[in-house]
Scaffold this active site. Structure first.
Site, PDB file in Angstrom:
ATOM      1  N   SER A  10       0.835  -1.201   0.000  1.00 17.84           N
ATOM      2  CA  SER A  10       0.000   0.000   0.000  1.00 17.84           C
ATOM      3  C   SER A  10       0.866   1.245   0.000  1.00 17.84           C
ATOM      4  O   SER A  10       1.594   1.518   0.966  1.00 17.84           O
ATOM      5  CB  SER A  10      -0.902   0.017   1.230  1.00 17.84           C
ATOM      6  N   HIS A  35      -0.824  -1.294  -4.437  1.00 19.49           N
ATOM      7  CA  HIS A  35      -2.154  -0.927  -3.928  1.00 19.49           C
ATOM      8  C   HIS A  35      -2.244   0.588  -3.746  1.00 19.49           C
ATOM      9  O   HIS A  35      -1.456   1.188  -3.008  1.00 19.49           O
ATOM     10  CB  HIS A  35      -2.346  -1.656  -2.590  1.00 19.49           C
ATOM     11  N   ASP A  37      -4.458   3.658  -2.388  1.00 21.40           N
ATOM     12  CA  ASP A  37      -5.564   3.984  -1.486  1.00 21.40           C
ATOM     13  C   ASP A  37      -6.101   5.367  -1.809  1.00 21.40           C
ATOM     14  O   ASP A  37      -5.472   6.378  -1.497  1.00 21.40           O
ATOM     15  CB  ASP A  37      -5.085   3.917  -0.031  1.00 21.40           C
ATOM     16  N   MET A  39      -8.793   8.145  -1.131  1.00 19.52           N
ATOM     17  CA  MET A  39      -9.702   8.557  -0.047  1.00 19.52           C
ATOM     18  C   MET A  39     -10.240   9.958  -0.312  1.00 19.52           C
ATOM     19  O   MET A  39      -9.493  10.833  -0.756  1.00 19.52           O
ATOM     20  CB  MET A  39      -8.957   8.545   1.283  1.00 19.52           C
ATOM     21  N   HIS A  68      -7.953   0.891  -4.741  1.00 13.23           N
ATOM     22  CA  HIS A  68      -8.951   0.752  -3.674  1.00 13.23           C
ATOM     23  C   HIS A  68      -9.630   2.100  -3.467  1.00 13.23           C
ATOM     24  O   HIS A  68      -9.028   3.030  -2.921  1.00 13.23           O
ATOM     25  CB  HIS A  68      -8.209   0.282  -2.412  1.00 13.23           C
ATOM     26  N   MET A  70     -11.883   4.405  -1.627  1.00 14.02           N
ATOM     27  CA  MET A  70     -12.611   4.664  -0.372  1.00 14.02           C
ATOM     28  C   MET A  70     -13.295   6.006  -0.531  1.00 14.02           C
ATOM     29  O   MET A  70     -12.930   7.006   0.109  1.00 14.02           O
ATOM     30  CB  MET A  70     -11.622   4.640   0.806  1.00 14.02           C
ATOM     31  N   MET A 139     -11.833  -5.837   4.739  1.00 13.40           N
ATOM     32  CA  MET A 139     -11.085  -4.842   5.514  1.00 13.40           C
ATOM     33  C   MET A 139     -10.894  -5.389   6.926  1.00 13.40           C
ATOM     34  O   MET A 139     -11.851  -5.777   7.593  1.00 13.40           O
ATOM     35  CB  MET A 139     -11.855  -3.516   5.593  1.00 13.40           C
ATOM     36  N   GLY A 147      -1.259   1.799   9.417  1.00 13.11           N
ATOM     37  CA  GLY A 147      -0.658   1.569  10.726  1.00 13.11           C
ATOM     38  C   GLY A 147      -1.618   1.225  11.857  1.00 13.11           C
ATOM     39  O   GLY A 147      -1.267   1.356  13.025  1.00 13.11           O
ATOM     40  N   ASP A 177      -6.924  -6.312   3.898  1.00 13.43           N
ATOM     41  CA  ASP A 177      -6.279  -4.994   3.950  1.00 13.43           C
ATOM     42  C   ASP A 177      -6.404  -4.398   5.353  1.00 13.43           C
ATOM     43  O   ASP A 177      -7.513  -4.190   5.843  1.00 13.43           O
ATOM     44  CB  ASP A 177      -6.957  -4.087   2.912  1.00 13.43           C
TER      45      ASP A 177
HETATM   46  C1  DX5 Z   1      -6.605   1.615   5.138  1.00 15.81           C
HETATM   47  C2  DX5 Z   1      -6.040   1.338   3.757  1.00 15.81           C
HETATM   48  C3  DX5 Z   1      -4.948   0.338   3.796  1.00 15.81           C
HETATM   49  C4  DX5 Z   1      -3.798   0.738   4.670  1.00 15.81           C
HETATM   50  C5  DX5 Z   1      -2.972  -0.451   5.039  1.00 15.81           C
HETATM   51  O1  DX5 Z   1      -7.594   2.535   5.038  1.00 15.81           O
HETATM   52  O2  DX5 Z   1      -7.053   0.852   2.900  1.00 15.81           O
HETATM   53  O3  DX5 Z   1      -4.519  -0.038   2.500  1.00 15.81           O
HETATM   54  O4  DX5 Z   1      -2.996   1.709   4.115  1.00 15.81           O
HETATM   55  O5  DX5 Z   1      -1.949  -0.011   5.882  1.00 15.81           O
HETATM   56  P1  DX5 Z   1      -1.331  -0.935   7.020  1.00 15.81           P
HETATM   57  O6  DX5 Z   1      -0.771  -2.141   6.333  1.00 15.81           O
HETATM   58  O7  DX5 Z   1      -0.318  -0.054   7.638  1.00 15.81           O
HETATM   59  O8  DX5 Z   1      -2.467  -1.303   7.953  1.00 15.81           O
HETATM   60 ZN    ZN Z   2      -6.434  -0.153   0.957  1.00 16.25          ZN
END
Ligand code: DX5
Ligand code: ZN
Length: 222
Positions: A10, A35, A37, A39, A68, A70, A139, A147, A177
């Site tokens: 990610s 990946h 993310d 948002m 992904h 969101m 999820m 983190g 994830d």
């Molecule tokens: C969370 C994201 C993940 C996240 C994973 O909202 O969709 O992809 O960045 O990060 P770690 O592996 O640090 O949990």
């Molecule tokens: Zn993600």
């Protein structure tokens, strides 16, 4: 069916100031997927990046772009992300009112299609769509930030989804994830996960080739 383990790092945890270099480093280290993310500050309480950035980096990378979304009403932006070069688009079941239509649109426009479920969302929300999905994303944290700590009950959910998958679409990948690390990889793979996303537990532990191998070894893939 022979199942292949895939790690999808990610980018949320990479150095955003060096995105092109980070993508090159992943490819160089033998990774196949990456990946993204996305948002919107509405579906989740954080804002990251959008289609123009993915498009700019598409020219620099041959990695499989696992996108992904969101974001609320992702159906409004599917064409933009496919045009940007997404290989796979993942929408949240909670974010789109007519999920079957959204899934069909993604497929019709030529990308691979996945649906994500937040930790508290039931598997039944996607039960009827399993035959149409390339991947389902469980999820294992509440989306929004990297983190976070893995939520233990999601392990049962992965296992239950794997049983549904065996009945309805053995080819469908199961992605997990949030809070994935080499330490919990054996349990996740045992439960039925094919693709693990890792942000902090990957980018925080260079060099990338060795870290990838640590995940592969934990998954029993090497
Ligand atoms: C969370 C994201 C993940 C996240 C994973 O909202 O969709 O992809 O960045 O990060 P770690 O592996 O640090 O949990
Ligand atoms: Zn993600």
């Amino acid at each position: 069916m022979e199942r292949e383990f895939i790690l999808s790092p990610s980018l949320l945890s990479c150095d955003f100031g060096r995105l092109a270099d980070e993508l090159a480093a992943l490819e160089e280290a033998g990774l196949k997927w990456v990946h993204w993310d996305v948002m919107d500050g509405r579906f989740v309480p954080n804002i990251t990046l959008g289609a123009p950035i993915i498009k700019a980096l598409r020219k620099r990378s041959k990695l499989f772009f696992d996108v992904h979304l969101m974001i609320e009403e992702p159906e409004r932006y599917i064409a933009d992300f496919i045009d940007a070069g997404a290989d796979l688009i993942c929408v949240h079941a909670e974010a789109t009112r007519h999920l079957e239509r959204t899934v069909s649109e993604i497929r019709r426009m030529g990308a691979k299609c996945a649906v994500a479920l937040n930790p508290a969302t039931s598997l039944f929300d996607i039960e009827y769509l399993i035959p149409q999905l390339d991947m389902a994303l469980i999820m294992s944290v509440n989306p929004g930030f990297g983190g976070q700590k893995f939520i233990p009950f999601t392990l049962d959910k992965i296992h239950e989804l794997a049983l549904l998958r065996d009945d309805w679409n053995p080819e469908m990948l199961i992605q997990v994830d949030g809070g994935c690390a080499p330490e919990n990889t054996p349990d996740l793979v045992e439960a039925g996960a094919d693709v693990l996303v890792s942000g902090s537990a990957f980018f925080g532990f260079p060099p990338y080739r060795e870290r990838h191998e640590t995940f592969l070894r934990a998954a029993g893939a090497i």
